[in-house]
Write an enzyme that holds these catalytic residues in place. Structure first.
Site, short mmCIF file in Angstrom:
data_model
loop_
_atom_site.label_atom_id
_atom_site.label_comp_id
_atom_site.label_asym_id
_atom_site.label_seq_id
_atom_site.Cartn_x
_atom_site.Cartn_y
_atom_site.Cartn_z
N ASN A 1 -3.27 -67.77 -27.10
CA ASN A 1 -3.06 -68.48 -28.37
C ASN A 1 -3.83 -69.80 -28.30
O ASN A 1 -3.41 -70.73 -27.62
CB ASN A 1 -1.55 -68.72 -28.54
N LYS B 1 -4.36 -72.00 -30.56
CA LYS B 1 -3.81 -73.09 -31.39
C LYS B 1 -4.95 -73.79 -32.15
O LYS B 1 -5.91 -73.14 -32.54
CB LYS B 1 -2.98 -74.05 -30.53
N HIS C 1 6.00 -68.65 -34.30
CA HIS C 1 5.79 -69.54 -33.15
C HIS C 1 6.65 -70.80 -33.34
O HIS C 1 6.80 -71.28 -34.46
CB HIS C 1 4.31 -69.91 -33.03
N GLU D 1 6.10 -73.82 -32.88
CA GLU D 1 5.44 -74.95 -33.54
C GLU D 1 5.45 -74.76 -35.06
O GLU D 1 5.57 -75.71 -35.82
CB GLU D 1 4.00 -75.09 -32.99
N GLU E 1 9.56 -67.49 -25.77
CA GLU E 1 8.90 -68.76 -25.42
C GLU E 1 9.92 -69.89 -25.50
O GLU E 1 10.15 -70.44 -26.59
CB GLU E 1 7.76 -69.04 -26.41
N GLY F 1 3.68 -76.02 -23.32
CA GLY F 1 2.78 -77.17 -23.22
C GLY F 1 3.31 -78.28 -22.33
O GLY F 1 2.79 -79.39 -22.33
N SER G 1 3.79 -72.46 -20.53
CA SER G 1 3.17 -72.96 -19.29
C SER G 1 2.82 -71.85 -18.30
O SER G 1 2.95 -72.04 -17.08
CB SER G 1 4.05 -74.03 -18.64
P1 PGA Z 1 1.40 -73.09 -23.29
O1 PGA Z 1 1.70 -72.52 -24.77
O2 PGA Z 1 0.93 -71.92 -22.47
O3 PGA Z 1 0.37 -74.14 -23.48
O4 PGA Z 1 2.70 -73.62 -22.76
C1 PGA Z 1 2.27 -71.26 -24.98
C2 PGA Z 1 2.42 -71.00 -26.46
O5 PGA Z 1 2.74 -71.92 -27.21
O6 PGA Z 1 2.19 -69.85 -26.92
#
Ligand code: PGA
Length: 256
Positions: free
Chosen positions: A9, A11, A97, A99, A169, A175, A215
């Site tokens: 992903n 982003k 997601h 976010e 997640e 992140g 992560s």
């Molecule tokens: P990350 O994000 O691997 O940077 O923690 C995962 C995600 O949001 O899909």
């Protein structure tokens, strides 16, 4: 036996030129792994999808988008439909997601409508669920995941169910560099599989892939994906470099 899926992903990252370069580099790294046993997908921003579709297909990479609107067309300024995503070469679409839920108003019901629209267009939704740190600390993880999952799969038919992908997640792991321990993730994945079994029955549920996200990096991917109910990874930050993303694919395939 479920084929592992490693999805990147991206982003809000990468111009068209940068996206092309990353797919090119990734295809070289993955070729270096020889015959592949895991499925690999990349999710660039909307603006780069069309530009990378041929390079992806030549490299055996699946293509996905990061979000979608549930209507097929109409007066919805700024939105993109599942049909449009299929048109530019997508096979997968991330829905729900954290976010999008936290910053852009995705409700549990809207996530269900998006999943149904994606399936209606013949694409595969990657439905994200996960608790915040406060929810985990209050002991609400299983209840939160259950509520999100049930709303998201409510419009999914048993016929479509085997193709869907779920991504667990935990918000506190996204992140942050702090991944869930393998046993913590496995516990929630097992819970999710139980909920899917109640919704769709045994045989169907055995086919559904449940990814872990938060992560994921080359150093923890192998251990996470060795758990019985962890069928792959949804990768954010570490998918932005060909080196680390290919390292995660290698780990998914049990390669040194
Ligand atoms: P990350 O994000 O691997 O940077 O923690 C995962 C995600 O949001 O899909």
């Amino acid at each position: 036996m479920r084929t592992k899926l490693v999805a990147g992903n991206w982003k809000l990252h990468k111009t068209v030129a940068e996206a092309r370069a990353l797919v090119e580099e990734l295809s070289v790294r993955l070729r270096g792994l020889g015959g592949r046993r895991a499925e690999v997908a990349v999710m660039p921003p909307f603006t780069a999808l069309w530009a990378v579709r041929e390079a992806c297909s030549a490299a055996g990479l699946q293509l996905g988008a990061q979000d979608v609107h549930w209507e097929e067309q109409g007066a919805f300024t700024g939105e993109v439909s599942a049909k449009m995503l299929r048109d530019v070469g997508c096979q997968y679409v991330i829905v729900g997601h954290s976010e999008r839920r936290a910053m852009f108003g995705d409700t549990p019901e809207n996530v269900g409508k998006k999943a149904a629209a994606v399936l209606g267009a013949g694409l595969v939704p990657i439905i994200c669920v996960g608790e915040t740190l406060a929810e985990r600390e209050r002991g609400e993880t299983m209840a939160v995941v259950r509520a999100q999952l049930e709303a998201a799969v409510a419009p999914v038919t048993a016929g479509d169910a085997p193709t869907i992908v779920i991504a667990y997640e935990p918000v506190w792991a996204i992140g942050t560099g702090k991944n869930a321990e393998t046993y913590q993730a496995q516990e929630v994945h097992e819970h999710i599989r139980g909920l899917l079994r109640s919704a769709f029955g045994e045989g169907v549920t055995d086919a559904i892939r449940i990814l872990y996200g938060g992560s994921v990096k080359p150093s923890n991917a192998g251990d996470l994906m060795s758990a019985p109910d962890i069928d792959g990874a949804l990768v954010g930050g570490a998918s932005l470099s060909a080196d680390s993303f290919a390292g995660i694919v290698a780990a998914a395939e049990n390669r040194p």
